[in-house]
Design a protein around this motif. Structure first.
Motif, PDB file in Angstrom:
ATOM      1  N   SER A   4       0.815  -1.210   0.000  1.00 47.80           N
ATOM      2  CA  SER A   4       0.000   0.000   0.000  1.00 47.80           C
ATOM      3  C   SER A   4       0.855   1.269   0.000  1.00 47.80           C
ATOM      4  CB  SER A   4      -0.939   0.012   1.209  1.00 47.80           C
ATOM      5  OG  SER A   4      -0.197  -0.009   2.408  1.00 47.80           O
ATOM      6  N   ALA A   5       2.122   1.147   0.395  1.00 46.83           N
ATOM      7  CA  ALA A   5       2.990   2.319   0.408  1.00 46.83           C
ATOM      8  C   ALA A   5       3.416   2.730  -0.996  1.00 46.83           C
ATOM      9  CB  ALA A   5       4.229   2.037   1.255  1.00 46.83           C
ATOM     10  N   PHE A   6       3.344   1.789  -1.952  1.00 43.52           N
ATOM     11  CA  PHE A   6       3.850   2.067  -3.289  1.00 43.52           C
ATOM     12  C   PHE A   6       2.782   2.013  -4.371  1.00 43.52           C
ATOM     13  CE2 PHE A   6       7.478   0.044  -1.015  1.00 43.52           C
ATOM     14  CZ  PHE A   6       8.262   1.182  -0.918  1.00 43.52           C
ATOM     15  N   ALA A   7       1.819   1.093  -4.258  1.00 45.69           N
ATOM     16  CA  ALA A   7       0.881   0.843  -5.341  1.00 45.69           C
ATOM     17  C   ALA A   7       0.116   2.074  -5.801  1.00 45.69           C
ATOM     18  CB  ALA A   7      -0.090  -0.266  -4.931  1.00 45.69           C
ATOM     19  N   PRO A   8      -0.348   2.964  -4.904  1.00 45.49           N
ATOM     20  CA  PRO A   8      -1.180   4.070  -5.389  1.00 45.49           C
ATOM     21  C   PRO A   8      -0.406   5.276  -5.908  1.00 45.49           C
ATOM     22  CG  PRO A   8      -1.231   3.950  -2.972  1.00 45.49           C
ATOM     23  CD  PRO A   8      -0.254   2.941  -3.449  1.00 45.49           C
ATOM     24  N   LEU A   9       0.913   5.232  -5.902  1.00 44.86           N
ATOM     25  CA  LEU A   9       1.686   6.425  -6.213  1.00 44.86           C
ATOM     26  C   LEU A   9       1.952   6.584  -7.707  1.00 44.86           C
ATOM     27  CD1 LEU A   9       4.266   6.312  -3.293  1.00 44.86           C
ATOM     28  CD2 LEU A   9       2.227   7.726  -3.499  1.00 44.86           C
TER      29      LEU A   9
END
Length: 400
Positions: A4-9
């Motif tokens: 979740s720390a990377f997927a939406p960026l």
């Protein structure tokens, strides 16, 4: 870090944490938003994805293979070194991956000219190639220092029909070429497309170029697992603006057991001003429409930078790399000009592969690191380009 720390960026405003965004005038923001909307529309279309996939396979020659550098590994002792061979792509580097996407986007948007900067010339050659393929005029801005250093690529751009604009201001290298190209773009942003050559600049370019380059890591992850039944222990790539590195890293971000390493140019030494180690010695700032790490003076102006590799001498860096540094997901290290030259010659003479000077920075890191590890460790290096463009320069410098 969790997925979740990377997927939406990036977020909707183009930010990776506090980095990225659109630090540009309102009238240019409207143009960038139109590009973002067009990109989001086109990438969701099956016909676009099929056309791009077909070009990757039949025009670029993807998938690029992974080569186990056995002789180099044996000579060094320790870890096994593997090379993702982006140097085998049509035009000789990873740049063709996003240039095809940008040229197709320009055609979709009805643009009348595509403008770009280039440092080592690989982006310029790839974009001139893609524009010839889709039938759109192409204009490339290149620093005079790099024109003299990278003559083979200059010739290729001219053969491909691109208009080459020499840039003599400032240090006459990559940063100045970016400034010059951007000024030309601002003359008619409605009809021109500025095809940025890395994961830099205002949103949506850091996202868009990353998405097109992410095929590198997707292929590599699948190829390595298929051949070895496991993932590599460490994955490395050189970092200037950072497109080849982010293309390789993206597929591995959620694999906590895989160390990711970005190799910046230490040039003539970190204790001198003659380097381009932005993430190592820079600080958060703003450049070319984005927030990122920047090498700058006390007044906030970008510093003159240096690397033996023309494609790495940039005082900024992609905003996603800035984010990954602050979150500790990628370790950013350096290699000097001398280490780079040694890696260039060693790989050439031990494996018969002449790497681009940019890529040789990552090879230098592997040569330094492999002997410190056991033979059961595997290092995967993104060999982002071939060294045809650098051969005459290196031969003259080393009196070969």
């Amino acid at each position: 870090m969790t997925r979740s720390a990377f997927a939406p960026l990036p977020d909707d405003a183009g930010y990776f944490g506090r980095f990225g965004g659109q630090i540009i005038p309102p009238e240019l923001k409207r143009v960038m938003d139109e590009i973002s909307e067009a990109y989001d529309e086109i990438r969701a279309r099956d016909d676009f994805q099929q056309e791009l996939a077909g070009l990757f396979a039949d025009y670029v020659g993807r998938p690029s293979p992974i080569f186990h550098a056995r002789r180099l590994s044996e000579r060094l002792g320790g870890a096994q070194i593997h090379l993702k061979r982006e140097d085998l792509n049509h035009t000789g580097a990873h740049k063709i991956n996003h240039c095809l996407g940008e040229a197709l986007l320009a055609k979709f948007m009805g643009k009348t000219k595509v403008i770009a900067e280039t440092g080592a010339g690989q982006h310029g050659v790839a974009l001139a190639t893609a524009c010839a393929l889709v039938g759109i005029p192409c204009e490339i801005h290149m620093g005079q220092v790099d024109i003299e250093k990278e003559h083979p690529n200059v010739t290729k751009m001219k053969i491909l029909g691109a208009r080459l604009v020499p840039v003599t201001r400032g240090t006459a290298t990559l940063k100045d070429a970016v400034d010059s190209a951007f000024e030309e773009y601002l003359k008619d942003p409605r009809n021109f497309l500025y095809a940025i050559g890395s994961v830099v600049g205002p949103h949506p370019f850091p996202k868009m170029v990353r998405d097109f380059q992410a095929i590198i890591g997707r292929e590599a992850r699948e190829q390595f697992q298929e051949r070895h039944g496991r993932l590599p222990d460490q994955v490395a790539a050189c970092v200037g603006g950072g497109s080849n590195a982010i293309g390789m890293f993206t597929a591995f971000l959620d694999d906590e057991g895989v160390r990711l390493v970005g190799v910046e140019p230490a040039g003539e030494g970190l204790d001198t001003p003659r380097h381009s180690a932005t993430l190592t010695l820079g600080q958060p700032g703003e450049i070319h429409g984005m927030a990122c790490y920047v090498l700058e003076d006390e007044a906030g102006n970008p510093l003159p930078v240096h690397s033996i590799a023309s494609g790495l001498d940039y005082p900024g860096v992609g905003p996603q790399h800035s984010y990954l540094k602050e979150h500790g997901r990628v370790d950013y290290v350096t290699a000097t000009d001398d280490e780079c030259l040694d890696a260039f010659l060693t790989l050439s003479r031990v494996e018969g592969i002449i790497p681009a000077l940019e890529s040789a920075h990552a090879v230098a890191w592997a040569m330094r690191t492999a002997p410190t590890l056991g033979p059961d460790q595997h290092l995967l290096i993104n060999l982002s380009g071939r060294g045809d463009k650098d051969a005459d320069y290196v031969a003259a410098r080393l009196s070969l």
